[in-house]
Design a protein around this motif. Structure first.
Motif, PDB file in Angstrom:
ATOM      1  N   SER A 186       0.680  -1.024   0.034  1.00 35.85           N
ATOM      2  CA  SER A 186      -0.150  -0.025  -0.122  1.00 35.85           C
ATOM      3  C   SER A 186       0.946   1.069   0.155  1.00 35.85           C
ATOM      4  N   GLY A 188       2.165   4.776   0.940  1.00 32.23           N
ATOM      5  CA  GLY A 188       1.993   5.627   2.354  1.00 32.23           C
ATOM      6  C   GLY A 188       2.964   6.702   2.107  1.00 32.23           C
ATOM      7  N   ASP A 189       3.069   7.743   2.886  1.00 34.12           N
ATOM      8  CA  ASP A 189       4.012   8.590   2.837  1.00 34.12           C
ATOM      9  C   ASP A 189       5.369   8.280   2.848  1.00 34.12           C
ATOM     10  N   THR A 191       6.781   6.203   0.891  1.00 34.75           N
ATOM     11  CA  THR A 191       6.826   4.556   0.314  1.00 34.75           C
ATOM     12  C   THR A 191       7.885   4.557  -0.924  1.00 34.75           C
ATOM     13  N   PRO A 298      -3.749   4.701  -1.630  1.00 35.31           N
ATOM     14  CA  PRO A 298      -3.985   4.985  -0.130  1.00 35.31           C
ATOM     15  C   PRO A 298      -5.687   4.726   0.114  1.00 35.31           C
ATOM     16  N   ALA A 303      -7.954   8.750   5.197  1.00 32.43           N
ATOM     17  CA  ALA A 303      -7.349  10.120   5.377  1.00 32.43           C
ATOM     18  C   ALA A 303      -8.162  11.057   5.599  1.00 32.43           C
TER      19      ALA A 303
END
Length: 304
Positions: A186, A188-189, A191, A298, A303
């Motif tokens: 997945s 993500g920030d 990644t 995401p 979020a």
């Protein structure tokens, strides 16, 4: 690589020490061309074991020099006898003590491109290899003077010989069981992905010139993907240019595998949408897939 690390963990789980008749800091002097050198090692069951970098430091100004580097991602030591060693400032230390832990080493080395398994021990977190094995494979002279209890080294190049007799094979092609290689991540920030995210736990098969197949291992070296038989009783490798196919919303882009970690900028994708990364090689104009990473978008609901 992960499969090697797992082996090491299994050994550690069996006990912090191995049975050995005698394990002690070596008290034998070491001479190079008749002059004493500063290096310490362990004497285990009558054989001397030293850190690879310490031996490289002692021989760095001789005709039998070699360089040592370590790829932590591939979990491989690379030894190159064509270049001299650059000292680290902590080589050839004489501060050894009776070991707190000692287990057989599972560390593999690549010597001038050939995979090698040295007899050695992991002692208090450091690999120590048998000196005579190093001399045999790297081509330097090792002997012992019993009268003076001295290990003798010479600035004298010898023919390099493998530790075990190997069967030569010629790898001409690669295959892969993609259903075993596919994995999902997945976004993500921060990644990122790299070559070893594709290779770890993959099942890549080398097709030989005689039609037989072997499971191969792979690592990245100077931008090339080097594959060699997983079992060290075989000698042979294939160097190919790794390619990356980026697939999103029905669009495919094939690029040479980047030398940096893969992120949104290097991929040129919309990271808010799922996409697929496929490691492969080109056969003529055809892209052959070897390992796949499916990347999910995401969780936009979370979020908010």
């Amino acid at each position: 690589m992960k499969k090697l690390l797992v082996s090491a963990l299994l050994v550690l789980a069996l006990g912090s020490r191995v049975h050995a008749a005698d394990v002690q800091v070596s008290k034998q002097a070491v001479h190079l061309d008749g002059s004493p050198v500063r290096i310490s090692g362990y004497n285990i069951d009558g054989e001397n074991y030293f850190k690879l970098r310490d031996v490289a430091a002692v021989l760095k100004d001789t005709s039998v020099h070699f360089n040592v580097t370590f790829d932590s991602n591939a979990n491989l030591i690379f030894i190159d006898t064509e270049t001299s060693y650059t000292p680290s400032g902590q080589d050839a230390s004489d501060s050894l003590h009776d070991p707190d832990s000692i287990v057989p080493s599972s560390q593999l080395a690549v010597v001038n491109g050939e995979k090698t398994k040295y007899t050695g021990y992991l002692i208090d977190g450091n690999n120590f290899f048998r000196l005579r094995d190093l001399g045999r494979t790297l081509g330097f002279w090792v002997s012992y003077d019993e009268a003076s209890d001295t290990v003798l080294l010479k600035d004298e190049a010898l023919p390099k010989k493998p530790i075990i007799t190997k069967t030569d094979v010629t790898i001409i092609n690669l295959e892969s069981a993609l259903h075993q290689n596919t994995k999902t991540f997945s976004i993500g920030d921060g990644t990122t992905f790299d070559f070893y995210d594709f290779i770890q736990d993959s099942s890549i098969i080398g097709v030989l010139n005689d039609g037989n197949q072997l499971v191969v291992d792979a690592y990245l070296k100077d931008g090339a993907m080097i594959v060699s038989p997983l079992h060290i009783k075989y000698r042979g490798n294939l160097s190919v240019t790794p390619k990356l196919k980026v697939s999103q919303s029905g669009n495919d882009t094939v690029m040479t595998f980047p030398s940096t970690a893969l992120d949104d900028a290097t991929l040129g994708i919309d990271s808010t949408q799922p996409f697929t990364l496929t490691l492969g090689v080109m056969e003529g104009d055809t892209f052959k897939a070897l390992s796949v990473i499916d990347v999910t978008a995401p969780n936009t609901e979370a979020a908010r």
